[in-house]
Design an enzyme around this catalytic site. Structure first.
Site, PDB file in Angstrom:
ATOM      1  N   CYS A   2      -1.304  -9.298  11.668  1.00 42.46           N
ATOM      2  CA  CYS A   2      -1.551 -10.408  12.590  1.00 42.46           C
ATOM      3  C   CYS A   2      -1.872  -9.888  13.990  1.00 42.46           C
ATOM      4  CB  CYS A   2      -0.327 -11.296  12.699  1.00 42.46           C
ATOM      5  SG  CYS A   2       0.315 -11.831  11.123  1.00 42.46           S
ATOM      6  N   ARG A  27      -7.968  -5.685  12.673  1.00 43.47           N
ATOM      7  CA  ARG A  27      -6.672  -5.520  12.020  1.00 43.47           C
ATOM      8  C   ARG A  27      -6.609  -6.255  10.691  1.00 43.47           C
ATOM      9  NH1 ARG A  27      -2.706  -4.553  16.302  1.00 43.47           N
ATOM     10  NH2 ARG A  27      -1.138  -5.831  15.321  1.00 43.47           N
ATOM     11  N   TRP A  75      -2.376 -12.591   9.148  1.00 44.43           N
ATOM     12  CA  TRP A  75      -2.535 -11.876   7.875  1.00 44.43           C
ATOM     13  C   TRP A  75      -1.341 -12.360   7.055  1.00 44.43           C
ATOM     14  CZ3 TRP A  75      -5.157  -8.322   4.904  1.00 44.43           C
ATOM     15  CH2 TRP A  75      -4.423  -7.582   3.987  1.00 44.43           C
ATOM     16  N   ASN A 101       3.972 -12.067  14.900  1.00 47.50           N
ATOM     17  CA  ASN A 101       3.566 -10.944  14.042  1.00 47.50           C
ATOM     18  C   ASN A 101       4.838 -10.335  13.474  1.00 47.50           C
ATOM     19  OD1 ASN A 101       1.110 -11.338  15.131  1.00 47.50           O
ATOM     20  ND2 ASN A 101       1.010  -9.383  16.224  1.00 47.50           N
ATOM     21  N   GLY A 102       4.781  -9.868  12.230  1.00 49.80           N
ATOM     22  CA  GLY A 102       5.948  -9.192  11.654  1.00 49.80           C
ATOM     23  C   GLY A 102       6.573 -10.029  10.553  1.00 49.80           C
ATOM     24  N   GLU A 481      -4.180  12.096  -7.242  1.00 53.20           N
ATOM     25  CA  GLU A 481      -4.448  11.373  -6.005  1.00 53.20           C
ATOM     26  C   GLU A 481      -4.991  12.335  -4.938  1.00 53.20           C
ATOM     27  OE1 GLU A 481      -4.927   8.486  -5.239  1.00 53.20           O
ATOM     28  OE2 GLU A 481      -4.606   8.287  -3.099  1.00 53.20           O
ATOM     29  N   LYS A 485      -8.668  11.798  -3.240  1.00 54.94           N
ATOM     30  CA  LYS A 485      -8.789  11.617  -1.792  1.00 54.94           C
ATOM     31  C   LYS A 485      -9.806  12.608  -1.223  1.00 54.94           C
ATOM     32  CE  LYS A 485      -7.327   8.825  -0.961  1.00 54.94           C
ATOM     33  NZ  LYS A 485      -6.764   7.602  -1.294  1.00 54.94           N
ATOM     34  N   GLU A 488     -13.368  11.659  -2.321  1.00 54.75           N
ATOM     35  CA  GLU A 488     -13.841  10.419  -1.696  1.00 54.75           C
ATOM     36  C   GLU A 488     -14.381  10.653  -0.294  1.00 54.75           C
ATOM     37  OE1 GLU A 488     -11.294   6.541  -3.106  1.00 54.75           O
ATOM     38  OE2 GLU A 488     -10.208   8.012  -1.933  1.00 54.75           O
ATOM     39  N   HIS A 504      -6.370  25.543 -21.617  1.00 58.49           N
ATOM     40  CA  HIS A 504      -7.238  24.917 -22.616  1.00 58.49           C
ATOM     41  C   HIS A 504      -8.574  24.485 -22.003  1.00 58.49           C
ATOM     42  CE1 HIS A 504      -3.820  25.032 -25.239  1.00 58.49           C
ATOM     43  NE2 HIS A 504      -3.101  24.333 -24.376  1.00 58.49           N
ATOM     44  N   LYS A 603     -14.410  -0.732  -0.057  1.00 58.88           N
ATOM     45  CA  LYS A 603     -12.952  -0.933  -0.002  1.00 58.88           C
ATOM     46  C   LYS A 603     -12.492  -1.839  -1.141  1.00 58.88           C
ATOM     47  CE  LYS A 603      -8.915  -0.585   1.967  1.00 58.88           C
ATOM     48  NZ  LYS A 603      -8.261   0.694   1.667  1.00 58.88           N
TER      49      LYS A 603
HETATM   50  C1  G6P Z   1     -12.025   0.943  -4.725  1.00 56.19           C
HETATM   51  C2  G6P Z   1     -11.508   1.737  -3.543  1.00 56.19           C
HETATM   52  C3  G6P Z   1     -10.312   2.599  -3.952  1.00 56.19           C
HETATM   53  C4  G6P Z   1      -9.254   1.721  -4.585  1.00 56.19           C
HETATM   54  C5  G6P Z   1      -9.806   0.945  -5.777  1.00 56.19           C
HETATM   55  C6  G6P Z   1      -8.836  -0.086  -6.288  1.00 56.19           C
HETATM   56  O1  G6P Z   1     -12.661   1.782  -5.632  1.00 56.19           O
HETATM   57  O2  G6P Z   1     -12.525   2.550  -3.010  1.00 56.19           O
HETATM   58  O3  G6P Z   1      -9.789   3.257  -2.831  1.00 56.19           O
HETATM   59  O4  G6P Z   1      -8.155   2.514  -4.977  1.00 56.19           O
HETATM   60  O5  G6P Z   1     -10.982   0.224  -5.381  1.00 56.19           O
HETATM   61  O6  G6P Z   1      -8.689  -1.092  -5.331  1.00 56.19           O
HETATM   62  P1  G6P Z   1      -7.499  -2.110  -5.288  1.00 56.19           P
HETATM   63  O7  G6P Z   1      -7.801  -3.009  -4.130  1.00 56.19           O
HETATM   64  O8  G6P Z   1      -7.490  -2.833  -6.594  1.00 56.19           O
HETATM   65  O9  G6P Z   1      -6.248  -1.302  -5.096  1.00 56.19           O
END
Ligand code: G6P
Length: 608
Positions: A2, A27, A75, A101-102, A481, A485, A488, A504, A603
């Site tokens: 927020c 935000r 939010w 906010n919060g 992960e 990262k 990406e 293997h 995103k």
């Molecule tokens: C997209 C994003 C990833 C994310 C995935 C799942 O591919 O680039 O970073 O992990 O979607 O998104 P979600 O909103 O379902 O966690």
């Protein structure tokens, strides 16, 4: 997250509030509103949706002529995005208007008490209790009532309030949620952050927790909770606006990495009461849980990697078999589900098309669906039987960091909760897990302190072409992960491999100088893991080891070592992921990549 803007001065308030709220759009928000004194009444305009909707509603501000007001972008946390749940929230008689906010953690308790006193609530928000409680305590002195209300609140808050009885004053306070006071000539401001009002002033007071501010056109008074005046130092800022929006950081991703301790606190602490995990939002009973003969976890991208961690953790604690799938595979593989199946869906956005389709397929087959979601009122949240929200706040950078970390935290909460319901944990084990959960945000904060070492390492290796991440058990889940990262945002090719599986396959790719990140936090598997490290080093690989402080002895067996604070086994992923996020970030930064918006990625992927 927020956003708040408040104004008291000689100009018309509404256009100033709209301008400030526009600057807070980054935000993330789902609704917006404002309250302005016009004549002797408070006029409220608020609406679900973009700021443009509010803009049109008040005709760019023209419809609200007053010069004192508070504005808000919401939010959603408690209650879906809707006109009624938008802020300002007002008290029963309309005397008080509040923006917040919060999260007010004890809002249910306050709400119940007020309902007994015949106060009717119109929204689902935690914020409305502040407005109603103000009116309940108000006996003619706004500041007295405000201080009394604040002393009742638990949780985090930044609040802006107006009261019909005194149109010449605006009040505000903050605790664990940002709020600044901006000073002008015969006009003053409050705002969630400095950039939102940087067009109007460059002189600020930074508030500490529970410092109460009274703004008039002529000046600003600040009080402590004993109503004693406080002197504050004025801060003059001359920053560049675009840097300021990112909290002074160069990228949202870095800002979000640094926000993880707070996001974890917000996610964990409201769910632990008197040493017990309380998942208000989950209605699963022990009997229902005993009926489940399997749990399926479905997600995409990083959320899927949380699912891989969850498989290890939930199986270990509950002994219920768990399978984990990427949603795009799950939905077309004719999954075997029925009313004895629990499906856990994980998604930051709550809108990912494949994940949503997998959820719907699961429900069609009769399974019960529990989702772990960051966006309140999203499609996945709406369609689930139970929802556990992560309180990470909006994430702007495409590559997830704080949402991922809070998803992990929710997985631990849920696994411990389920294991307890099933009677699988002794009282000592339960208490120990709860203590570990409560300690996690501080440990993550400590892990973030070694960032310069990682930056230095990245500066030496950012031209690498291929990087391998290896680990066993939970460390393998984290390898996935770490590898994703890096790919990406830095565009460096990388692979995550189960360390025992190297021989293997991937070991054929090892040659002089190949960079391998070996994640070795798992105590029982440490020796096995170090055998794999020897295997790759003897073929010329350069090994960066990542372990917990209590395993520092492996330093001699690797080329470089990063350590993170120790934790109980199931929570080590939360610490191991921190240097991996920083590593990707610095590698991408050295290469000059567009970190917050990596090429070809989105995103939220709402198409198949
Ligand atoms: C997209 C994003 C990833 C994310 C995935 C799942 O591919 O680039 O970073 O992990 O979607 O998104 P979600 O909103 O379902 O966690």
């Amino acid at each position: 997250m927020c956003g708040i803007v408040g104004y008291i001065g000689g100009d018309q308030a509404a256009p100033i509030l709209l301008s400030g709220l526009e600057k807070l759009e980054y935000r993330g928000y789902d609704s917006a509103g404002m309250a302005v004194y016009t004549g002797d009444s408070l006029q409220i305009a608020k609406s679900k949706g973009r700021l443009q909707v509010l803009h049109d509603l008040v005709d760019g501000g023209k419809k609200l002529p007053g010069s004192v007001g508070i504005g808000h972008t919401r939010w959603a946390t408690h209650g879906k995005p809707s006109d009624i749940n938008s802020h300002p929230q007002v008290s029963k008689s309309g005397k008080f208007a509040v923006v917040h906010n919060g999260i007010i953690e004890n809002y249910q308790e306050i709400k119940q008490k007020l309902i007994q006193k015949d106060v009717n609530f119109v929204s689902e928000t935690d914020t409305e209790v502040v407005a109603q409680l103000l009116e309940y305590y108000y006996k003619g002195d706004i500041l007295d009532a405000f201080i009394k209300v604040i002393s009742r609140l638990q949780g985090s808050y930044a609040l802006g309030i107006l009261c019909v009885d005194d149109p010449e004053k605006l009040y505000a306070v903050r605790k664990d949620s940002p709020l600044v006071v901006g000073l002008g000539e015969h006009e003053n401001y409050v705002a969630s952050d400095i950039p939102s009002i940087l067009n109007f002033t460059r002189d600020f007071y930074r508030l500490k927790d529970n410092e109460v501010v009274e703004l008039t056109r002529q000046g600003v008074k600040i009080f402590n909770m004993e109503k004693e005046p406080i002197e504050k130092e004025l801060v003059h800022v001359d920053w560049d606006l675009s840097v300021a929006e990112k909290g002074g950081y160069e990228h949202f991703m870095f800002k979000e990495i640094m926000e993880q301790p707070k996001a974890l606190r917000d996610t964990i602490s409201p769910r632990i009461k008197d040493g017990r995990i309380v998942l208000d939002d989950v209605t699963l009973t022990a009997e229902q849980l005993k009926q489940f003969n399997r749990i399926s976890i479905v997600a995409c991208g990083s959320a899927y990697h949380v699912g891989v961690v969850a498989k290890y953790v939930i199986e270990k604690l509950t002994r219920i078999p768990v399978e984990v799938d990427v949603a795009s595979e799950f939905r077309y593989r004719q999954p075997i589900l029925d009313s004895n199946s629990l499906v856990i869906v994980i998604s930051q956005s709550g809108e990912t098309a494949d994940t949503l389709a997998a959820l719907r397929e699961s429900k069609r087959l009769g399974a019960r669906v529990l989702s772990i979601v960051n966006v309140v009122g999203s499609s996945i949240a709406n369609d689930s039987d139970d929802v556990l929200y992560t309180w990470a706040g909006p994430e702007i950078a495409v590559a997830t960091t704080k949402a991922y970390s809070t998803q992990l935290a929710v997985v631990y909460l849920l696994a411990i909760y389920m294991a307890d319901l099933l009677g699988k944990l002794s009282a000592e084990e339960y208490d120990e897990y709860v203590r570990e959960l409560q300690a996690l945000p501080d440990k993550v904060e400590q892990a973030l302190q070694n960032k310069e070492d990682i930056q230095y390492f990245a500066s030496k290796h950012f031209s690498a072409k291929d990087i391998f991440f290896i680990g066993r058990n939970l460390d393998y889940a984290i390898s996935m992960e770490g590898s994703l990262k890096l790919k990406e945002i830095s565009y460096i090719h990388s692979e995550a491999y189960a360390a025992g599986e190297l021989k293997h396959g991937t070991i054929s790719l090892m040659e002089e100088g190949t960079l391998v990140v070996a994640i070795a936090t798992h105590q029982q598997l440490l020796e096995k893991m170090m055998s794999n490290v020897i295997e790759v080093r003897s073929r010329g690989a350069l090994v960066l080891g990542l372990t917990t402080e209590d395993n520092g002895q492996i330093e001699k067996d690797v080329d470089f070592l990063f350590t993170v604070p120790s934790a109980c086994e199931i929570m080590r992923p939360s610490l191991a992921v921190i240097p991996l996020q920083l590593f990707s970030y610095y590698m991408a930064s050295m290469k000059g990549c567009d970190i917050d918006k990596p090429r070809n990625l989105a995103k939220s992927v709402t198409v198949e």
